[in-house]
Design an enzyme around this catalytic site. Sequence first.
Site, PDB file in Angstrom:
ATOM      1  N   SER A 179      32.653  13.830  42.800  1.00  0.00           N
ATOM      2  CA  SER A 179      33.951  13.984  42.142  1.00  0.00           C
ATOM      3  C   SER A 179      34.830  12.792  42.522  1.00  0.00           C
ATOM      4  CB  SER A 179      34.594  15.323  42.537  1.00  0.00           C
ATOM      5  OG  SER A 179      35.814  15.516  41.864  1.00  0.00           O
ATOM      6  N   THR A 180      35.934  13.026  43.225  1.00  0.00           N
ATOM      7  CA  THR A 180      36.856  11.942  43.563  1.00  0.00           C
ATOM      8  C   THR A 180      36.164  10.867  44.398  1.00  0.00           C
ATOM      9  OG1 THR A 180      38.605  13.594  43.634  1.00  0.00           O
ATOM     10  CG2 THR A 180      39.116  11.416  44.535  1.00  0.00           C
ATOM     11  N   HIS A 206      32.674  14.777  38.013  1.00  0.00           N
ATOM     12  CA  HIS A 206      33.842  15.431  37.421  1.00  0.00           C
ATOM     13  C   HIS A 206      34.663  14.372  36.686  1.00  0.00           C
ATOM     14  CE1 HIS A 206      33.692  18.719  40.789  1.00  0.00           C
ATOM     15  NE2 HIS A 206      32.739  18.864  39.885  1.00  0.00           N
ATOM     16  N   MET A 299      36.607  16.094  46.061  1.00  0.00           N
ATOM     17  CA  MET A 299      37.450  17.211  46.492  1.00  0.00           C
ATOM     18  C   MET A 299      36.754  18.538  46.219  1.00  0.00           C
ATOM     19  SD  MET A 299      41.164  16.061  44.990  1.00  0.00           S
ATOM     20  CE  MET A 299      41.804  14.390  45.216  1.00  0.00           C
ATOM     21  N   ASP A 302      32.474  22.168  44.980  1.00  0.00           N
ATOM     22  CA  ASP A 302      31.478  22.270  43.919  1.00  0.00           C
ATOM     23  C   ASP A 302      30.174  21.621  44.379  1.00  0.00           C
ATOM     24  OD1 ASP A 302      30.332  22.748  41.446  1.00  0.00           O
ATOM     25  OD2 ASP A 302      31.069  20.873  40.582  1.00  0.00           O
TER      26      ASP A 302
END
Length: 358
Positions: A179-180, A206, A299, A302
């Site tokens: 993600s991030t 993401h 973050m 998940d």
Amino acid sequence: MVGAATNGREGVELAEKLRPDVITMDYEMPVMDGISAVREIMRKHPIPVLMFSSLTYEGARVTLDALEAGAVDFLPKNFEEIARDNSQLQKILIERILDVARSRPGNRSPAPSRAEPSTPASRAPEPAGRPRPEPAPRQRPDTRAPAAPAGSPGETEAPRRHGRRGPAKHYAVVGIGTSTGGPVALQRVLTVLPATFPAPIVLVQHMPASFTPAFAERLNKLCRIEVRQAEDGDVLRPGLALLAPGGKQMMVENRGGQARIRILPGDERLNYKPCVDVTFGSLARSFPGKTLGVILTGMGSDGKEGCRMMKQSGSDIWSQDEKSSVIYGMPMAVAKAGLTDDVLSLDEIGPRLAEGVC
């Protein structure tokens, strides 16, 4: 301290003067554009930067450039894209700014444009042929957390780290979730892999639907392996990495010895579209004991339940370490749950894949 700049050059100067905890930045500014400003800030005094972006193909391209320059994350300029009302918008902005402020600026050095041929990891291993997965019945995504098996590690167990490399191991497929910080992290990992990489790869990042086509194109230009956005019915094959399309869910279905991608509508009950848990869960069912799952910076948590399903089926899990993660959320969740076989720095993951997967 709080400050406001009217152009990019002034933003760089204020960043050095005020030393804020976080900076919000637009690309379109006079005197100096946002990408140039981010590069200057990262060069002089690294500070976490949150970019504002338009959700268009060109906006995606610019935002990816900003992330490569050192920005941590981004939000759409059109706030209606992320919030129904002002109270929800305020909550989202505050949470995102706080998360970005806790990131690690020093971990966002620019990703290499292409793996250097002189590095040991760039040596192409001998092709191992097409994987021969075992048939499995078609199943719909199940995002419920499965019960941990008896004797499984607890949620607070310290992650294991192996200093020695074992023998090369054949995996039917490699799954990577992030993600991030993920766009740059994926670039650093995938540019190391040779064109003859012997396993198919599925990628879950993401990202909005308007961004994933541009991101896949960028990776494909930089990597030796082929990278493209996944489409329903795509067949998995060695040397091909398929990126989950934004706004949808990606599953891998193994029927009759041939693995194919299934693209499903984004379920409104799920926070993430695409969701790592959904994709990894399908890998656990389709290739029990034959999958390598890799969780990179991001973050939240998940991927934890998808990794749990992989571990229960006998597959292996790697996670990125805290020091090299921009946001140590997703890999921490997997490591704390005792699901990680190897905790690796970002720069170790690509070479380990290139040299240790056969």
